[in-house]
Scaffold this active site. Structure first.
Site, PDB file in Angstrom:
ATOM      1  N   HIS A  15     -37.117  41.962   9.358  1.00  0.00           N
ATOM      2  CA  HIS A  15     -37.850  43.026  10.300  1.00  0.00           C
ATOM      3  C   HIS A  15     -37.932  44.416   9.610  1.00  0.00           C
ATOM      4  CE1 HIS A  15     -39.564  43.179  14.324  1.00  0.00           C
ATOM      5  NE2 HIS A  15     -39.579  44.365  14.201  1.00  0.00           N
ATOM      6  N   HIS A  17     -40.657  47.503   9.112  1.00  0.00           N
ATOM      7  CA  HIS A  17     -42.212  48.066   9.256  1.00  0.00           C
ATOM      8  C   HIS A  17     -42.469  49.018   7.967  1.00  0.00           C
ATOM      9  CE1 HIS A  17     -43.401  46.287  13.083  1.00  0.00           C
ATOM     10  NE2 HIS A  17     -42.013  46.397  13.382  1.00  0.00           N
ATOM     11  N   ASP A  19     -44.757  51.228   7.838  1.00  0.00           N
ATOM     12  CA  ASP A  19     -44.939  52.559   8.210  1.00  0.00           C
ATOM     13  C   ASP A  19     -43.941  53.212   8.968  1.00  0.00           C
ATOM     14  OD1 ASP A  19     -45.264  50.778  10.372  1.00  0.00           O
ATOM     15  OD2 ASP A  19     -47.214  51.472  11.063  1.00  0.00           O
ATOM     16  N   GLY A 174     -46.684  46.194  18.544  1.00  0.00           N
ATOM     17  CA  GLY A 174     -46.999  47.276  19.602  1.00  0.00           C
ATOM     18  C   GLY A 174     -46.380  47.146  20.811  1.00  0.00           C
ATOM     19  N   HIS A 201     -43.434  39.711  17.860  1.00  0.00           N
ATOM     20  CA  HIS A 201     -42.544  40.779  18.931  1.00  0.00           C
ATOM     21  C   HIS A 201     -42.627  40.381  20.223  1.00  0.00           C
ATOM     22  CE1 HIS A 201     -42.771  43.625  15.133  1.00  0.00           C
ATOM     23  NE2 HIS A 201     -42.073  44.595  15.681  1.00  0.00           N
ATOM     24  N   GLU A 204     -38.361  42.494  23.528  1.00  0.00           N
ATOM     25  CA  GLU A 204     -37.752  43.706  22.824  1.00  0.00           C
ATOM     26  C   GLU A 204     -37.538  44.674  23.967  1.00  0.00           C
ATOM     27  OE1 GLU A 204     -38.649  47.453  20.119  1.00  0.00           O
ATOM     28  OE2 GLU A 204     -40.221  46.126  20.209  1.00  0.00           O
ATOM     29  N   ASP A 288     -35.459  47.410  11.214  1.00  0.00           N
ATOM     30  CA  ASP A 288     -36.752  47.793  12.036  1.00  0.00           C
ATOM     31  C   ASP A 288     -37.683  48.746  11.367  1.00  0.00           C
ATOM     32  OD1 ASP A 288     -38.915  47.400  13.919  1.00  0.00           O
ATOM     33  OD2 ASP A 288     -37.569  48.271  15.653  1.00  0.00           O
TER      34      ASP A 288
END
Length: 347
Positions: A15, A17, A19, A174, A201, A204, A288
């Protein structure tokens, strides 16, 4: 366990990201090259602090807003390829031997790229990063659809077009509030019919209901975060949902620092990962967003080790859980499992 020992051990990052892991210096350089003037500061250290302060605000929405800055400098082929290459190198330098990084192609179209061009640029960068790291890491790529837009089917089709090029799976990402997984059921059905791996996702921040939709209705192979499953556990009693997730060995991609920062857990010691691991859930540990949370895979494992007095055998278990959860083909997954297990035995 000390951090340097953890850095030397082989790790799996499920996991991550794209960006959310940029080097601050890269952001400043790319912004200057592109003429982007929206950064809060061009001082590299101050910019790093700005990202971390936003991440530690206990607000998931503010946390997500930081991505406007990173995405702003990820709009051309060269920008995307550079960020992807640096991601591979940075993960390899942390001792990660296999990673599945993810990004949302629809967020990188402002300079005129097509969806396919964004994917090709990132894949090109990942391969370059693998070479630069001397073959110490292998990178997979997951494509994310943003859950608040209406492009999930389009991104699912994009995922299938590039599955032979190096795209490993699909995700939706998101803010959870108001955007349940079931709203994207058509995309998940398309991918299920094609046998494409899916992670979602869910759980969370909002609670267990989105998690139930993800596993029962949308066919999730893995769950991104999933910490709200803890609300389905009372002592040693598991609800039907928690029992299903545990007994079917649906992996949880848990990111402890991110959860603490966004309010999913009060502290590392209070994080449900320890209890979930004790009860036999398929717990894995990832970072993350390495930039926003000022962390790494090794650092995340150290937080867990410190909080729950874990030793090498415990870290090996979490790491091998992650190997089992990769979207690699079975035989490749088995070879990776053997290599990682051997490294821990010989440690």
């Amino acid at each position: 366990m000390d951090l340097e020992t953890l850095r030397r051990l082989p790790k799996i990052a499920l996991h991550d990201h794209l960006d959310g892991g940029l080097r601050p210096a890269t952001i400043v350089e790319l912004a200057a090259e592109a003429g982007y003037g929206g950064l809060p500061t061009t001082d590299t250290e101050a910019l790093h602090r700005w990202f971390v302060e936003a991440a530690t605000s206990k607000s998931l929405l503010r946390y997500l807003e930081t991505f406007a800055q990173t995405c702003a400098v990820m709009q051309t082929k060269d920008q995307l390829a550079r960020v992807a290459a640096e991601t591979a190198v940075d993960l390899a330098d942390d001792g990660v031997v296999y990673a599945e990084t993810r990004f949302a192609p629809e967020q990188h179209l402002e300079a005129g790229l097509s969806l396919d061009e964004t994917v090709s640029a990132v894949l090109e960068g990942l391969r370059a990063g693998e070479r630069e790291s001397g073959g110490r890491i292998r990178m997979g790529l997951l494509l994310c659809a943003m859950r608040h837009t209406s492009r999930s089917v389009e991104i699912a089709e994009l995922t299938l077009r590039h599955r032979d090029d190096g795209v490993s799976g699909y995700d939706i990402a998101g803010a959870e509030v108001g955007f349940p997984p079931i709203a994207h059921l058509e995309a998940f059905e398309l991918l299920a019919n094609a046998g494409m791996p899916v992670t979602i996702h869910a759980g969370e921040w909002l609670g267990p209901r989105p998690l139930a939709q993800a596993v029962h209705r949308c066919g999730a192979w893995r769950i991104g975060h999933g910490v709200s499953i803890a609300a389905e556990i009372d002592g040693d009693h598991l609800s039907p949902l928690a029992t299903y997730v545990r007994d079917r060995r649906i992996p949880l991609e848990i990111c402890p620092t991110s959860n603490v920062h966004t309010g999913g857990a009060a502290s590392y010691e209070d994080h449900p990962i320890g209890r979930l691991d004790q009860l036999g859930f398929a717990v894995t540990v990832s970072s993350d967003n390495r930039l926003m949370s000022d962390t790494s895979t090794s650092q995340e494992l150290k937080h867990v080790a410190d909080a729950f007095d874990y030793g090498t055998d415990d870290i090996a278990r979490l790491t091998l859980n992650a190997v089992d959860a990769t979207f690699l083909p079975y035989l490749e997954r088995e070879r990776l499992w053997a290599d990682v297990a051997k490294a821990y035995v010989s440690h």
